[in-house]
Design a protein around this motif. Structure first.
Motif, PDB file in Angstrom:
ATOM      1  N   TYR A  31     -29.962  28.398  11.074  1.00 20.89           N
ATOM      2  CA  TYR A  31     -28.589  28.270  11.567  1.00 20.89           C
ATOM      3  C   TYR A  31     -27.795  29.558  11.464  1.00 20.89           C
ATOM      4  CZ  TYR A  31     -29.774  23.452  12.098  1.00 20.89           C
ATOM      5  OH  TYR A  31     -30.395  22.305  12.506  1.00 20.89           O
ATOM      6  N   PHE A  32     -28.265  30.480  10.608  1.00 19.85           N
ATOM      7  CA  PHE A  32     -27.542  31.749  10.528  1.00 19.85           C
ATOM      8  C   PHE A  32     -28.044  32.747  11.569  1.00 19.85           C
ATOM      9  CE2 PHE A  32     -26.793  36.036   8.798  1.00 19.85           C
ATOM     10  CZ  PHE A  32     -25.408  36.007   8.884  1.00 19.85           C
ATOM     11  N   GLY A  33     -29.347  32.707  11.860  1.00 20.96           N
ATOM     12  CA  GLY A  33     -29.951  33.701  12.763  1.00 20.96           C
ATOM     13  C   GLY A  33     -29.185  33.901  14.066  1.00 20.96           C
ATOM     14  N   PRO A  34     -28.895  32.817  14.800  1.00 19.12           N
ATOM     15  CA  PRO A  34     -28.178  32.976  16.073  1.00 19.12           C
ATOM     16  C   PRO A  34     -26.797  33.607  15.902  1.00 19.12           C
ATOM     17  CG  PRO A  34     -29.123  30.769  15.890  1.00 19.12           C
ATOM     18  CD  PRO A  34     -29.319  31.428  14.556  1.00 19.12           C
ATOM     19  N   LEU A  35     -26.152  33.314  14.768  1.00 22.27           N
ATOM     20  CA  LEU A  35     -24.812  33.874  14.541  1.00 22.27           C
ATOM     21  C   LEU A  35     -24.911  35.376  14.291  1.00 22.27           C
ATOM     22  CD1 LEU A  35     -23.028  31.179  12.337  1.00 22.27           C
ATOM     23  CD2 LEU A  35     -23.756  31.086  14.712  1.00 22.27           C
ATOM     24  N   ALA A  36     -25.932  35.776  13.533  1.00 24.22           N
ATOM     25  CA  ALA A  36     -26.125  37.203  13.281  1.00 24.22           C
ATOM     26  C   ALA A  36     -26.365  37.930  14.599  1.00 24.22           C
ATOM     27  CB  ALA A  36     -27.297  37.410  12.313  1.00 24.22           C
ATOM     28  N   ALA A  37     -27.165  37.296  15.470  1.00 26.92           N
ATOM     29  CA  ALA A  37     -27.445  37.911  16.776  1.00 26.92           C
ATOM     30  C   ALA A  37     -26.157  38.062  17.585  1.00 26.92           C
ATOM     31  CB  ALA A  37     -28.477  37.069  17.537  1.00 26.92           C
ATOM     32  N   MET A  38     -25.283  37.072  17.518  1.00 28.97           N
ATOM     33  CA  MET A  38     -24.006  37.155  18.253  1.00 28.97           C
ATOM     34  C   MET A  38     -23.123  38.254  17.686  1.00 28.97           C
ATOM     35  SD  MET A  38     -22.926  33.194  18.794  1.00 28.97           S
ATOM     36  CE  MET A  38     -24.206  31.982  19.083  1.00 28.97           C
ATOM     37  N   ALA A  39     -23.073  38.323  16.346  1.00 35.33           N
ATOM     38  CA  ALA A  39     -22.208  39.330  15.716  1.00 35.33           C
ATOM     39  C   ALA A  39     -22.681  40.733  16.072  1.00 35.33           C
ATOM     40  CB  ALA A  39     -22.201  39.132  14.202  1.00 35.33           C
ATOM     41  N   GLN A  40     -23.993  40.880  16.281  1.00 34.45           N
ATOM     42  CA  GLN A  40     -24.547  42.194  16.614  1.00 34.45           C
ATOM     43  C   GLN A  40     -24.569  42.447  18.117  1.00 34.45           C
ATOM     44  OE1 GLN A  40     -28.333  41.767  14.698  1.00 34.45           O
ATOM     45  NE2 GLN A  40     -27.464  41.939  12.637  1.00 34.45           N
ATOM     46  N   GLY A  41     -24.046  41.513  18.891  1.00 34.66           N
ATOM     47  CA  GLY A  41     -24.027  41.681  20.338  1.00 34.66           C
ATOM     48  C   GLY A  41     -25.391  41.507  20.993  1.00 34.66           C
ATOM     49  N   LYS A  42     -26.331  40.913  20.243  1.00 35.91           N
ATOM     50  CA  LYS A  42     -27.679  40.716  20.798  1.00 35.91           C
ATOM     51  C   LYS A  42     -27.788  39.380  21.519  1.00 35.91           C
ATOM     52  CE  LYS A  42     -29.997  43.436  17.229  1.00 35.91           C
ATOM     53  NZ  LYS A  42     -30.631  43.304  15.910  1.00 35.91           N
TER      54      LYS A  42
END
Ligand code: HEC
Length: 151
Positions: free
Chosen positions: A45-56
């Motif tokens: 559940y954190f992975g997708p959020l990290a990707a969003m925060a990094q603009g990925k």
């Protein structure tokens, strides 16, 4: 009115069940599996959020709010898996997690408060704040891993 004794009996049975479950020792191997499963879900559940925060990945406020809620629930769960009885089970948890339980607890609280900030930011809806809060959660994962997890 007739159902009252039945309800009382059911409640009693449930209570006795819980007490028995608390008394019966959960096998250390099971505790380790459970704590690892919790981490796997945190990563899910954190992975997708990290990707969003990094603009990925495209920013998606709905997914962020939902996953932040899941992380909050996961944060409340199952730190009891790191019971001292699990010391001798092979895992990536470093011995210091058992020997310095206070510091380990602080790391858990750090994570929970970072997630709390993310939940609040997600409600506020300011994208920059949300991304910063996602970064804060990521740091709390990483700093606990640095101190308590074998890499
Ligand atoms: C308070 C400490 C702490 C926090 C916070 C924490 N972890 Fe962990 N994590 C650990 C420890 C300790 C292990 C090793 C578990 C074991 O093998 O016994 C671990 C293991 C893992 C694993 C490997 C699971 C497996 O199958 O072996 C993943 C993935 C993971 N963490 C992801 C995360 C993510 C993502 C976050 C934040 C959203 C996070 N963790 C937050 C302590 C923490």
């Amino acid at each position: 009115m007739k159902s009252k004794p039945l309800a009382a009996a059911l409640l009693f049975a449930l209570g006795a069940g819980y007490a028995a479950a608390a008394l019966a020792q959960v096998k250390p191997e099971i505790l380790v599996k459970q704590r690892q499963a919790k981490m796997v879900l945190q990563a899910k559940y954190f992975g997708p959020l990290a990707a969003m925060a990094q603009g990925k990945a495209p920013y998606n406020a709905t997914v962020i709010a939902r996953n932040a809620g899941y992380l909050a629930v996961l944060g409340e769960m199952a730190w009891d898996g790191y019971d001292a009885s699990t010391k001798d089970v092979k895992s990536r948890t470093l011995p210091v997690a058992y020997s310095n339980a206070d510091k380990f607890k602080q790391a858990q609280q750090h994570f929970e408060s970072a997630v709390g900030q993310l939940v609040a930011a997600a409600k506020g809806g300011d994208e920059a704040k949300v991304k910063a809060a996602i970064g804060g959660v990521g740091k709390s994962c990483g700093s606990c891993h640095d101190d308590f997890r074998e890499n």
